[in-house]
Write an enzyme that holds these catalytic residues in place. Structure first.
Site, PDB file in Angstrom:
ATOM      1  N   ASP A  82      -7.985  -8.101   0.948  1.00  0.00           N
ATOM      2  CA  ASP A  82      -7.293  -7.759   2.201  1.00  0.00           C
ATOM      3  C   ASP A  82      -7.697  -6.878   3.918  1.00  0.00           C
ATOM      4  O   ASP A  82      -8.889  -6.489   3.531  1.00  0.00           O
ATOM      5  CB  ASP A  82      -5.657  -6.912   1.730  1.00  0.00           C
ATOM      6  CG  ASP A  82      -6.344  -5.482   2.218  1.00  0.00           C
ATOM      7  OD1 ASP A  82      -5.415  -4.992   3.305  1.00  0.00           O
ATOM      8  OD2 ASP A  82      -6.845  -4.674   1.771  1.00  0.00           O
TER       9      ASP A  82
ATOM     10  N   HIS B 261      -5.725 -21.350  10.578  1.00  0.00           N
ATOM     11  CA  HIS B 261      -6.854 -22.053  10.895  1.00  0.00           C
ATOM     12  C   HIS B 261      -7.778 -20.501  10.281  1.00  0.00           C
ATOM     13  O   HIS B 261      -8.391 -20.654   9.395  1.00  0.00           O
ATOM     14  CB  HIS B 261      -7.527 -22.101  12.359  1.00  0.00           C
ATOM     15  CG  HIS B 261      -9.507 -22.158  12.030  1.00  0.00           C
ATOM     16  ND1 HIS B 261      -9.697 -22.661  11.290  1.00  0.00           N
ATOM     17  CD2 HIS B 261     -10.026 -21.000  11.909  1.00  0.00           C
ATOM     18  CE1 HIS B 261     -11.240 -23.109  11.496  1.00  0.00           C
ATOM     19  NE2 HIS B 261     -11.109 -22.061  12.233  1.00  0.00           N
TER      20      HIS B 261
ATOM     21  N   ASP C  96       0.913  -1.086  -0.180  1.00  0.00           N
ATOM     22  CA  ASP C  96       0.194   0.317  -0.963  1.00  0.00           C
ATOM     23  C   ASP C  96       0.509   0.658  -0.337  1.00  0.00           C
ATOM     24  O   ASP C  96       2.242   0.843  -0.020  1.00  0.00           O
ATOM     25  CB  ASP C  96      -0.249   0.259   0.798  1.00  0.00           C
ATOM     26  CG  ASP C  96      -0.385  -0.019   2.516  1.00  0.00           C
ATOM     27  OD1 ASP C  96       0.288   0.458   2.452  1.00  0.00           O
ATOM     28  OD2 ASP C  96      -0.708   0.249   3.386  1.00  0.00           O
ATOM     29  N   SER C  97       0.252   2.755  -0.398  1.00  0.00           N
ATOM     30  CA  SER C  97       1.144   3.477  -0.510  1.00  0.00           C
ATOM     31  C   SER C  97       1.661   4.108   1.061  1.00  0.00           C
ATOM     32  O   SER C  97       2.552   5.487   0.830  1.00  0.00           O
ATOM     33  CB  SER C  97       0.431   4.569  -1.132  1.00  0.00           C
ATOM     34  OG  SER C  97      -0.744   4.608  -0.420  1.00  0.00           O
ATOM     35  N   GLY C  98       0.864   4.021   1.749  1.00  0.00           N
ATOM     36  CA  GLY C  98       1.503   4.453   3.240  1.00  0.00           C
ATOM     37  C   GLY C  98       0.406   5.959   3.263  1.00  0.00           C
ATOM     38  O   GLY C  98       0.475   5.786   4.922  1.00  0.00           O
ATOM     39  N   GLY C  99      -0.324   6.178   2.689  1.00  0.00           N
ATOM     40  CA  GLY C  99      -1.718   7.238   2.562  1.00  0.00           C
ATOM     41  C   GLY C  99      -2.511   6.777   4.048  1.00  0.00           C
ATOM     42  O   GLY C  99      -2.805   7.404   5.055  1.00  0.00           O
TER      43      GLY C  99
ATOM     44  N   CYS D  45      -6.633 -28.124  12.333  1.00  0.00           N
ATOM     45  CA  CYS D  45      -8.186 -29.041  13.471  1.00  0.00           C
ATOM     46  C   CYS D  45      -7.915 -30.174  12.929  1.00  0.00           C
ATOM     47  O   CYS D  45      -8.593 -31.447  13.539  1.00  0.00           O
ATOM     48  CB  CYS D  45      -9.819 -28.196  11.821  1.00  0.00           C
ATOM     49  SG  CYS D  45     -10.175 -26.925  12.230  1.00  0.00           S
TER      50      CYS D  45
ATOM     51  N   GLY E  68     -11.299   3.787   1.001  1.00  0.00           N
ATOM     52  CA  GLY E  68     -12.531   5.434   1.518  1.00  0.00           C
ATOM     53  C   GLY E  68     -13.956   3.811   2.482  1.00  0.00           C
ATOM     54  O   GLY E  68     -15.237   4.610   2.325  1.00  0.00           O
TER      55      GLY E  68
ATOM     56  N   CYS F 138     -13.442 -28.077   8.950  1.00  0.00           N
ATOM     57  CA  CYS F 138     -12.665 -27.288   8.686  1.00  0.00           C
ATOM     58  C   CYS F 138     -11.164 -28.707   8.276  1.00  0.00           C
ATOM     59  O   CYS F 138     -11.207 -29.671   8.913  1.00  0.00           O
ATOM     60  CB  CYS F 138     -11.694 -26.665   9.123  1.00  0.00           C
ATOM     61  SG  CYS F 138      -9.928 -25.987   8.329  1.00  0.00           S
TER      62      CYS F 138
ATOM     63  N   CYS G 200      -8.348 -28.010   8.061  1.00  0.00           N
ATOM     64  CA  CYS G 200      -6.589 -27.424   7.342  1.00  0.00           C
ATOM     65  C   CYS G 200      -5.997 -28.704   9.069  1.00  0.00           C
ATOM     66  O   CYS G 200      -6.044 -29.028   9.844  1.00  0.00           O
ATOM     67  CB  CYS G 200      -7.324 -25.916   8.347  1.00  0.00           C
ATOM     68  SG  CYS G 200      -7.330 -25.841  10.043  1.00  0.00           S
TER      69      CYS G 200
END
Length: 381
Positions: A270, A339, A96-99, A313, A220, A308, A310
């Site tokens: 994300d 998990h 990301d830009s840091g903004g 689990c 935003g 699940c 994974c």
């Protein structure tokens, strides 16, 4: 395929919605979309190793320009051969830009046309970040996808303030494009802003698409506004973006919002949510959130989530993980983090399958019912 560093290949559009099945082509691999991207703020996804992230099927991960600028410094990362080598990750990286951090971590800041004066949240030192500086840092980090430097005003900002901010962000976006030293190997995405104002979302989208970025983010949102308002803005904004380029909704990671975002044509998501709540002992399951600290799990020798598969689990019980978390043992937080990330990555696999089979609305309804969300109205998605 074009000479752009990152391109999007549209495979299929869901017949019932605007959901898209696609592939994101990057210099470090091709990844199926829609997808969830784990967040590795400090060049690490907290408590996870790169090997574990690969094991669970993660493709692109995020790192944070602002934090890496402060420590260890972009020069050290560049000296190491870039972020991929520095953190031993040979798949996709988005910075990301840091903004967002400038505007969220710094209480005192001065925004001008040139950039933003603010104070280092670690030691109070004066800093100045411009669009050009943000891109220079990201060029040094060597990420596959960089984000344009923008302002992310509070969602409840006035129309006049938001309009001024959108116009400045558009001018900054143009400066960011001009500053990118490596467009052939680092793609720069523009960020559509505008808060809850459709007119400003349209203006921002028009400004940015005229600059022909290789991808677009919607910023935003997921900043405290009601979910229905976020969905309304997504439904309005996403169709304003080119269909042949990736669309990224920033900072969204709750299961309902991932599904609702995909329905509205978003390809990339994300969020720190799965790792953050994991460190509080909260796990995502097919039947909603499970707070492993609760006393009722002290004698529960079943898995976190019976549905699940994974490795957590398959191997460890609720009682054991509860003990670790209550004892503040790092291994406990590693297990809950693994998990949660696995759960969201596999959720997006299920979303992709549903799009492929034109049954995303049906999947949404059944998942929401199982998870404990209010039963959705399929006619008003």
């Amino acid at each position: 395929m074009s000479n752009a560093a990152v391109t999007y290949e549209l495979i299929k559009t869901d017949k019932q919605t605007g959901a898209r099945l696609g592939k994101l082509h990057t210099p470090h691999g091709t990844f199926d979309t829609p997808m969830f991207m784990p967040v590795g703020t400090q060049a690490t996804v907290k408590t996870m190793s790169p090997e574990e992230l690969k094991e669970m099927g993660a493709g692109v991960i995020l790192s944070n320009t602002y934090h890496l600028w402060l420590r260890p410094g972009e020069e050290i990362v560049e000296e190491a051969g870039g972020l991929h080598k520095f953190m031993n990750w040979d798949q996709g990286i988005l910075t990301d830009s840091g903004g967002f951090q400038v505007f969220s971590l710094s209480k005192l800041r001065d925004i001008s046309e040139e950039g933003v004066h603010f104070r280092n949240h670690l030691n109070g030192a004066k800093l100045f970040l411009t669009p050009e500086k943000s891109i220079a840092i990201q060029n040094a980090l060597g990420s596959d996808i960089m984000m344009a430097f923008d302002e992310c005003p509070p969602f409840d900002s006035s129309f006049d303030y938001m309009k001024t901010s959108v116009e400045r962000t558009s001018r900054w976006a143009e400066r960011c494009l001009a500053a990118n030293s490596h467009p052939d190997r680092q793609a720069l995405f523009g960020i559509v802003q505008g808060g809850g104002f459709k007119e400003l979302r349209e203006q921002s989208a028009r400004d940015l698409t005229s600059l022909d970025f290789p991808g677009y983010a919607i910023g935003g949102l997921s900043v405290g506004e009601p979910k229905d308002k976020m969905n309304e803005m997504l439904s309005y904004t996403t169709p304003l973006l080119p269909s042949g380029k990736p669309r990224y909704l920033m900072g969204v990671g709750s299961p309902d919002s991932l599904i609702d975002g995909a329905i509205r044509g978003i390809d990339m998501f994300d969020c720190v949510l799965p790792t953050r709540i994991a460190r509080n002992g909260t796990c995502m399951t097919e039947h909603g959130r499970l707070v492993i600290r609760n006393a009722k799990y002290a004698h529960d020798f079943g898995p976190i989530d019976e549905s699940c598969d994974c490795k957590v689990c398959r191997t460890y019980s609720r009682a054991y993980i509860r003990h670790l978390v209550k004892a503040n043992e790092t291994f406990g937080f590693r297990l809950t983090t693994y998990h949660n990330l696995y759960f969201l990555i596999k959720l997006m696999e299920r979303v992709r399958s549903a799009i492929k089979e034109d049954r995303l609305l049906e999947f949404r309804e059944s998942f929401f019912e199982s998870y404990g969300f209010n039963k959705p109205d399929a006619k008003n998605f």
